[in-house]
Design a protein around this motif. Structure first.
Motif, mmCIF file in Angstrom:
data_model
loop_
_atom_site.group_PDB
_atom_site.id
_atom_site.type_symbol
_atom_site.label_atom_id
_atom_site.label_comp_id
_atom_site.label_asym_id
_atom_site.label_seq_id
_atom_site.Cartn_x
_atom_site.Cartn_y
_atom_site.Cartn_z
ATOM 1 N N LYS A 58 39.019 48.318 32.167
ATOM 2 C CA LYS A 58 39.386 47.033 31.554
ATOM 3 C C LYS A 58 40.238 46.212 32.518
ATOM 4 N N VAL A 59 39.594 45.717 33.571
ATOM 5 C CA VAL A 59 40.275 44.868 34.553
ATOM 6 C C VAL A 59 39.387 43.667 34.864
ATOM 7 N N GLN A 60 40.000 42.595 35.328
ATOM 8 C CA GLN A 60 39.272 41.381 35.671
ATOM 9 C C GLN A 60 38.715 41.477 37.091
ATOM 10 N N GLY A 61 37.538 40.894 37.308
ATOM 11 C CA GLY A 61 36.939 40.828 38.638
ATOM 12 C C GLY A 61 35.975 41.971 38.879
ATOM 13 N N ASP A 62 34.783 41.651 39.344
ATOM 14 C CA ASP A 62 33.771 42.689 39.594
ATOM 15 C C ASP A 62 34.227 43.670 40.669
ATOM 16 N N GLU A 83 37.259 44.419 41.711
ATOM 17 C CA GLU A 83 38.381 45.226 41.243
ATOM 18 C C GLU A 83 37.922 46.281 40.233
ATOM 19 N N ARG A 84 37.047 45.874 39.306
ATOM 20 C CA ARG A 84 36.572 46.816 38.288
ATOM 21 C C ARG A 84 35.805 47.969 38.921
#
Length: 379
Positions: A322-326, A328-329
């Motif tokens: 559950k994090v923003q940005g492809d 980073e995820r």
């Protein structure tokens, strides 16, 4: 005393900070961070509440005694830090490319095997949700036997991005190192990991780029494009890497009786007219995913002879960090698997220095650009 695993991060830019966040989310203690510039590494360490910062990698290994190191610098700066970390007995998480040559990448892979340390190679866009769904659909036989894959992308990158590591082969630059590594990982994750043959052509459409001081974060380099590119005092650096490539590959697939043909077509500087996309074709249907890295949506062509949009299955949605940005995820996903494996938990196979060294060898072959047949005598 804490029983937590400890990680030391190399690199203070977008990737270094992203890796640190991913390891923290996986329950690992970020004990230190190392960068080239003392003032910047101190600033990042303070901002991220990392207790140790420095510019000497060897000293940091001694001082921090990490279980894991995370390599988040450009590819040309990977070889020595990884080699030293392996000698220290650290597990290694490395961003792509592994190094700047197949020869040095093979050496690191062999050293890691000899030392019996675990390695992870972050060509991690194979964890995009729609790519995972495509894998499920292909394995379930929804398109029949896979026959062909098509990967088309045009990025329209600014030609005047300041000169830096991305322009230099020796620093790990080039579109093969920084795009193809993800694309081949995506395709093999769906079709099968065995690459049978490859042929390719590369082209440097750029030539040169302005030299500008002060660029640190890769994500913000566009902000440093000079306002006056005709300024006679402006200095220019020469590019020595590819900005466009066309690669054909054949993959062996457990779902197919014949080799699967794959086309990778990438123009780093060219504008797109229609959506970048990835398509998996089979004997009974096809899967079309919009976006250069399979961002979605996903369309399925089957018995109805029409394209229909398929939503993501809930199990895939729920398993995403559950994090923003492809980017980073996907780091979070791979780090999570890597840490579980180090802790002795059972995980699905993930990419390691085995794939990192293989991809570097493939890139060396493609860059030779010696696949042409002179046909002028036939005319």
């Amino acid at each position: 005393m804490s029983n937590k695993l400890k990680v030391l991060v190399s690199g203070t830019g977008f990737a270094g900070q992203g890796h640190a966040d991913a390891f923290r989310a996986a329950g690992v203690e970020v004990v230190g961070i190392v960068g080239r510039t003392a003032s910047i590494v101190k600033e990042v360490a303070k901002k991220m509440n990392i207790p140790y910062s420095g510019t000497n990698w060897t000293q940091a290994l001694i001082d921090c005694q990490p279980d894991i190191v995370s390599i988040a610098t450009p590819g040309g700066a990977h070889y020595e830090p990884i080699k030293q970390a392996i000698a220290f007995g650290c597990h290694v998480f490395s961003d792509k490319p592994l190094t700047d040559s197949g020869e040095s990448a093979i050496e690191l892979y062999e050293l890691a095997k000899q030392k019996k340390v675990k390695t992870a190679f972050a060509s991690s866009f194979r964890y995009m949700p729609y790519i995972q769904y495509a894998k499920q659909l292909v394995e379930a036989g929804r398109i029949g036997e896979p026959t062909e894959v098509e990967c088309i992308s045009h990025f329209n990158l600014e030609r005047d991005i300041p000169f830096g590591w991305s322009h230099r082969k020796e620093d790990g630059g080039g579109r093969l190192n920084n795009n193809f590594t993800h694309m081949i990982s995506i395709v093999t994750s769906v079709i099968g990991e065995s690459i049978l043959s490859i042929i390719g052509e590369v082209r440097d459409d750029l030539g040169k780029a302005p030299i500008v001081e002060g660029v640190h974060n890769f994500k913000t380099r566009r902000d440093f494009i000079p306002e006056n590119l005709n300024d006679p005092s402006l200095k220019w650096g020469e590019s020595n890497v590819e900005w466009s490539y066309t690669v054909l590959a054949q993959l062996e697939s457990p779902m197919a009786t014949k080799p699967v043909s794959v086309l990778f077509k990438h123009g780093g500087l060219n504008p797109k007219f229609q959506e970048n996309h990835i398509v998996f074709y089979g004997t009974k249907g096809a899967i079309f995913i919009e976006g250069h890295y399979g961002m979605g949506p996903l369309y399925f062509y089957g018995e109805n002879k029409t394209w229909e949009t398929l939503p993501l299955p809930q199990d895939i949605v729920e398993n995403q960090p559950k994090v923003q940005g492809d980017t980073e995820r996907n780091w979070h996903y791979l780090v999570r698997e890597f840490v579980k494996d180090i802790n002795g938990e059972t995980v699905a196979p993930y990419q390691s220095f085995k794939e990192g060294s293989l991809y570097q060898q493939l890139i060396d072959l493609i860059r030779k650009n010696n696949n042409w047949t002179d046909v002028r005598h036939l005319q």
